[in-house]
Design a protein around this motif. Structure first.
Motif, PDB file in Angstrom:
ATOM      1  N   PHE B 210       0.843  -1.199   0.000  1.00 29.15           N
ATOM      2  CA  PHE B 210       0.000   0.000   0.000  1.00 29.15           C
ATOM      3  C   PHE B 210       0.883   1.256   0.000  1.00 29.15           C
ATOM      4  O   PHE B 210       0.680   2.193  -0.780  1.00 29.15           O
ATOM      5  CB  PHE B 210      -0.914  -0.007   1.232  1.00 29.15           C
ATOM      6  N   ASN B 213       2.607   1.820  -3.444  1.00 29.55           N
ATOM      7  CA  ASN B 213       1.791   1.955  -4.657  1.00 29.55           C
ATOM      8  C   ASN B 213       0.560   2.821  -4.503  1.00 29.55           C
ATOM      9  O   ASN B 213       0.050   3.343  -5.483  1.00 29.55           O
ATOM     10  CB  ASN B 213       1.368   0.570  -5.134  1.00 29.55           C
ATOM     11  N   LYS B 214       0.066   2.945  -3.291  1.00 24.97           N
ATOM     12  CA  LYS B 214      -1.226   3.604  -3.134  1.00 24.97           C
ATOM     13  C   LYS B 214      -1.204   4.796  -2.176  1.00 24.97           C
ATOM     14  O   LYS B 214      -2.248   5.367  -1.901  1.00 24.97           O
ATOM     15  CB  LYS B 214      -2.265   2.601  -2.604  1.00 24.97           C
ATOM     16  N   SER B 215      -0.045   5.126  -1.620  1.00 25.74           N
ATOM     17  CA  SER B 215      -0.063   6.212  -0.645  1.00 25.74           C
ATOM     18  C   SER B 215       0.588   7.464  -1.222  1.00 25.74           C
ATOM     19  O   SER B 215       1.408   7.399  -2.135  1.00 25.74           O
ATOM     20  CB  SER B 215       0.670   5.798   0.634  1.00 25.74           C
ATOM     21  N   LYS B 216       0.193   8.599  -0.660  1.00 25.12           N
ATOM     22  CA  LYS B 216       0.742   9.875  -1.120  1.00 25.12           C
ATOM     23  C   LYS B 216       2.248   9.926  -0.930  1.00 25.12           C
ATOM     24  O   LYS B 216       2.992  10.306  -1.820  1.00 25.12           O
ATOM     25  CB  LYS B 216       0.106  11.012  -0.322  1.00 25.12           C
ATOM     26  N   PHE B 219       4.147   7.807  -3.316  1.00 21.16           N
ATOM     27  CA  PHE B 219       4.152   8.460  -4.625  1.00 21.16           C
ATOM     28  C   PHE B 219       5.200   9.569  -4.660  1.00 21.16           C
ATOM     29  O   PHE B 219       5.974   9.699  -5.613  1.00 21.16           O
ATOM     30  CB  PHE B 219       2.751   9.018  -4.891  1.00 21.16           C
ATOM     31  N   GLU B 220       5.252  10.348  -3.578  1.00 20.94           N
ATOM     32  CA  GLU B 220       6.227  11.444  -3.510  1.00 20.94           C
ATOM     33  C   GLU B 220       7.654  10.902  -3.519  1.00 20.94           C
ATOM     34  O   GLU B 220       8.541  11.466  -4.162  1.00 20.94           O
ATOM     35  CB  GLU B 220       5.987  12.289  -2.253  1.00 20.94           C
ATOM     36  N   THR B 222       8.661   8.146  -4.920  1.00 18.86           N
ATOM     37  CA  THR B 222       8.962   7.719  -6.290  1.00 18.86           C
ATOM     38  C   THR B 222       9.290   8.911  -7.183  1.00 18.86           C
ATOM     39  O   THR B 222      10.270   8.890  -7.925  1.00 18.86           O
ATOM     40  CB  THR B 222       7.754   6.968  -6.888  1.00 18.86           C
ATOM     41  N   VAL B 223       8.473   9.957  -7.090  1.00 16.82           N
ATOM     42  CA  VAL B 223       8.709  11.141  -7.925  1.00 16.82           C
ATOM     43  C   VAL B 223      10.077  11.739  -7.603  1.00 16.82           C
ATOM     44  O   VAL B 223      10.856  12.058  -8.504  1.00 16.82           O
ATOM     45  CB  VAL B 223       7.605  12.195  -7.697  1.00 16.82           C
TER      46      VAL B 223
END
Lengths: 508, 354
Positions: B210, B213-216, B219-220, B222-223
């Motif tokens: 989670f 792949n699915k959390s803010k 995601f940050e 990864t970016v």
């Protein structure tokens, strides 16, 4: 000065993919002269010199050095012929001293470092050229100018007598530029020949003997300095106004939206990169920003968006000074920035992610809680692909880096427009795009303008700026040299402003 | 001149073929060495299989080897996703174990559930802090995290050595330099060789899936790892993201320290890591920093580890031969990654392309 040619380049053509970087270019260098190559960005100046330095192999044409046709296939070959190029970004070992940097990689160095011998030779050259190099100073302690001197010295030490300088003054202060020119003059009087790539007219007029003007991959003309004027050079540099199919949209301009008051910023090297920039932006207008690359465009965009520190001045948006707010806050106020960097990716898009995730970049904060959801972004991505006619195999699991440049730019711009920002700042939106894709982008911008949105458009192509924009602000070395109405101004005078000549009749 | 050129992305079918080929080639080469050591290769490979799955007890041993490696790899993965090269899992592992042991020494009489909870918590914090130190220095001063985290491994190791030989030395061990075994209320309950850490690991896998792949925040991370400039442009708070990622990464590695002393070794010592902190780097990397593949590859590595230790005793072959088999398989798998990503061309061809 005698008339021996040290370098003659004939009919040089170099094609990258579909782009002709060099199109039958002619160039010659006389012994003992300073020859300036003048041109806008992308005119082919650096490409031509990269051919001479053996980095690019020409597809057509021949190179003669000192009377012999040669085949230069690497910088090492070039150096064997006495041609040395100073890289734009210095390639020095930071932790080494000057003398160690000179010894490293030089074929004159014995396996065991004979510092005394190098020191002697250095001393001779230093005396001859009046350079200011401390042999035992470490590179990381040196200023930019000292590093440059060291690079020049390195090339000379390796036996070059033809020196290519690529934009050597871009990073220097006025005093340091004077100093550099002194060195160049002494090198020339010692029998070297110098090619200097630049786009600054005043420097060209000061240092060079002859000038070759390039535009869009071709040589326009080679002239003697004594027989030309800055005005004439500017005219040749920018060319005649071309008829473009960029529609200008007549819109009654609305209220003042953004007011920038004497914005000043300095960069890491303590050089003033934005100098008292003042301008207004109104609803329903496109304000173009013109200027040679590196005149402060990037810092201006980033400064307004809160991404670049502003030293002094104000940015008033909807009656509120936004200097000092975080980028997140400024973005929430409705200011959107889409900046297309040279490599297109890396500022606003993540190359390895698919379209959905790239749309999600600007959306994910809107959802409450810890998680992210791709549902909304998927819908937006689908709409974006359909509306802007993005050609892609899919919006999911297909990295945007695999798309063509035009499609990438459509996604970047389309995403910003879909957010319905109150103010759009867009830089180099059509960089490297073909005519058709550019057309779509101009139409997108005009559609925003029709909706009474204020738009700031930073561009490279003067023809486009002149037909698309309501007003053009010209930047040179961080200063505003004029804000003009393109329908009442000649391209030539904008060219002059780009080169640092202030606009006389300020129409604002 | 011969050049190495990056390939286009391979097809899934090619990928599978190349990987299977690599394993087969490794087994053929291993056979030669095994034959020299005086064993029948075919029997040996069957032996490895039996050693890992032959009985409940052996399967338990395989899982026991998989658990620490899996959680360490997940920890390392988080940092790697941000392109923060955490080579210090080994040290975070040890410091986590120190944290867990500290709870037992300070409050030896806590009831079992609370004891385990406190141990896990402190192990997480110790591991997290051990990585947040280099993360802070990187965010603030731009230090190199690879060297920094590597060096912290040795500091952690020396610190545990000092504890074992001096400060926390068990007076009841007749002069043996060892730290006292944990009391019964600090051991993870187990059923026929499967201890409670397996359950925790399952939860960790789900949470991390989670998270990545699915959390803010995932995601940050990864970016930020893909492009710092883009992160800046969309307004991600970079320092905060780096610190959180370091906390999760180091914390997970620290948690393994607690699993290991409380579930396997029963006491803190300098030997508990067994180099798993370094193996985890390989696992995370081979898995392409994706949670499902980390689980798969950890299992594969556990088979190699357990199989090697079983054949030593069952076939009476030297431990070094078992390790060689293990190394050869690994070498071929890593080598196949190279073939998957690059191709070799000669100079002439390249000229034409350029």
């Amino acid at each position: 000065m005698n008339n021996d040619y040290v370098v003659k380049m004939k009919n040089i053509t170099k094609v990258f993919g579909k782009v002709k970087a060099l199109d039958h270019v002619e160039f010659s260098l006389k012994k003992g002269e300073v020859h300036a190559i003048l041109g806008e960005n992308g005119a082919g100046k650096s490409s031509l010199m990269n051919v001479l330095n053996g980095i690019y192999m020409p597809d057509e044409g021949s190179v003669e050095v000192k009377g012999q046709v040669v085949n230069i296939s690497s910088p090492k070959d070039a150096l064997d012929l006495g041609i040395g190029m100073l890289p734009q970004h210095y390639k020095l070992v930071e932790a080494f001293s000057a003398i160690e940097n000179i010894a490293a990689g030089s074929r004159r160095t014995t396996p065991f470092l004979n510092k005394k011998k190098i020191l002697d030779e250095m001393g001779k050259l230093i005396d001859k050229l009046g350079m200011d190099i401390e042999p035992f100073k470490k590179v990381y302690e040196m200023s930019v100018a000292e590093k440059q001197s060291l690079e020049i010295f390195k090339v000379l030490y390796r036996g070059a007598d033809v020196l290519i300088l690529d934009e050597p003054t871009a990073v220097l202060t006025p005093q340091e530029i004077e100093n550099l020119f002194g060195i160049i003059r002494r090198m020339v009087s010692n029998g070297c020949s110098v090619i200097i790539i630049t786009h600054k007219l005043e420097e060209v007029m000061e240092i060079s003997d002859r000038i070759t003007i390039m535009r869009k991959g071709t040589t326009i003309q080679t002239v003697k300095k004594s027989e030309t004027t800055p005005q004439e050079l500017a005219g040749m540099m920018v060319g005649d106004v071309m008829e473009l199919n960029v529609p200008f949209l007549e819109v009654e301009r609305g209220e003042k939206s953004l007011e920038v008051k004497s914005m000043t910023a300095i960069d890491r090297n303590k050089v003033t990169i934005l100098d008292n920039v003042t301008f207004d932006l109104y609803a329903g207008e496109i304000l173009g920003v013109a200027g040679i690359a590196g005149s402060g465009q990037k810092e201006l965009c980033e400064g307004i968006a809160g991404l670049y520190p502003i030293k002094s001045g104000e940015v008033v948006f909807e009656g509120e000074n936004i200097v000092g707010k975080t980028p997140e806050k400024i973005y929430e106020m409705g200011i959107s920035l889409s900046f297309v960097p040279e490599d297109r990716l890396g500022m606003g898009l993540v190359s390895s992610m698919d379209i959905i995730d790239n749309v999600l970049l600007k959306d994910y904060r809107n959802k409450k809680g810890l998680g992210i959801s791709r549902v909304v972004s998927r819908g937006k991505a689908e709409l974006l692909v359909e509306k802007l006619n993005v050609s892609t195999p899919g919006i999911e699991n297909h990295a945007v880096s695999l798309l063509s440049g035009g499609n990438i730019q459509k996604i970047l711009l389309g995403r910003e427009i879909a957010l319905d920002p109150k103010l759009m700042i867009t830089a180099y939106a059509t960089r490297g795009l073909d005519v058709g894709s550019s057309q779509i982008i101009y139409e997108l911008l005009n559609a925003q303008k029709a909706k009474m949105k204020p738009i700031m458009y930073i561009g490279e192509d003067l023809d486009v700026l002149m037909s698309l924009c309501d007003r053009i602000m010209v930047l040179c070395e961080g200063k505003v040299t004029g804000i003009v109405d393109p329908r009442k101004t000649s391209k030539e005078s904008i060219g002059l402003m780009m080169s640092g000549v202030m606009d006389e009749g300020e129409e604002q | 001149m011969i050049h190495i050129v990056k390939k286009e992305v391979s097809k899934t079918r090619d990928k599978i073929l190349i990987r299977v080929g690599a394993v087969l080639a490794a087994l053929v080469l291993s056979s030669i060495i095994v034959a020299f050591a005086g064993a029948n290769p075919i029997e040996l490979y069957i032996g490895i299989f039996q050693g890992c799955f032959g009985s409940i007890h052996r399967f338990g041993a395989t899982i026991e080897k998989m658990v620490p490696l899996l959680v360490l790899s997940l920890g390392v993965m988080v940092a790697f996703k941000m392109q923060f090269w955490n080579i210090g899992a080994e040290g975070q592992f040890l410091m986590g174990a120190v944290g867990a042991t500290l709870v037992v020494r300070l409050l030896p009489n806590l009831p079992l559930p609370i004891m385990l909870l406190c141990m896990a918590l402190l192990a997480f914090i110790f591991g997290a802090v051990w990585l947040m130190i280099p993360a802070f220095f990187k965010a603030r001063f731009g230090t190199n995290e690879t060297l920094f985290t590597l060096m912290l491994n040795y500091i952690a190791l020396t610190f545990v050595t000092a504890l074992q030989y001096d400060f926390w030395k068990d007076p009841a061990a007749n002069g043996m330099p060892k730290i006292a075994n944990l009391p019964g209320n600090a051991l993870l309950p187990s059923i026929s060789g499967f201890n409670l850490s397996i359950l925790f690991t399952v939860i960790i896998i789900l949470v991390m899936y989670f998270f990545m792949n699915k959390s803010k925040i995932g995601f940050e991370i990864t970016v930020l790892g893909e492009s710092e400039n883009t992160a800046r442009y969309i307004g991600i708070n970079i320092t905060k993201t780096v610190i959180i990622a370091a906390m999760v990464s180091g914390g997970l590695c620290g948690l393994v320290g607690m699993f290991q002393i409380s579930g396997v070794s029963g006491a803190l010592s300098i030997e508990i890591t067994g180099g798993l902190g370094f193996t985890a780097i390989i696992v995370a990397w081979l898995s392409g920093l994706k949670v499902p593949f980390v689980v798969m590859n950890s299992f594969f590595f556990a088979i190699l580890l357990q199989g090697a230790s079983y054949i030593q005793t069952a076939f009476q072959i030297p431990g070094s031969v078992a390790e060689m088999v293990q190394a050869i398989v690994l070498f071929f798998i890593l080598g196949s990654e190279f073939i998957l990503q690059y191709r070799i061309t000669s100079d002439k061809k390249k000229r034409e392309v350029a």
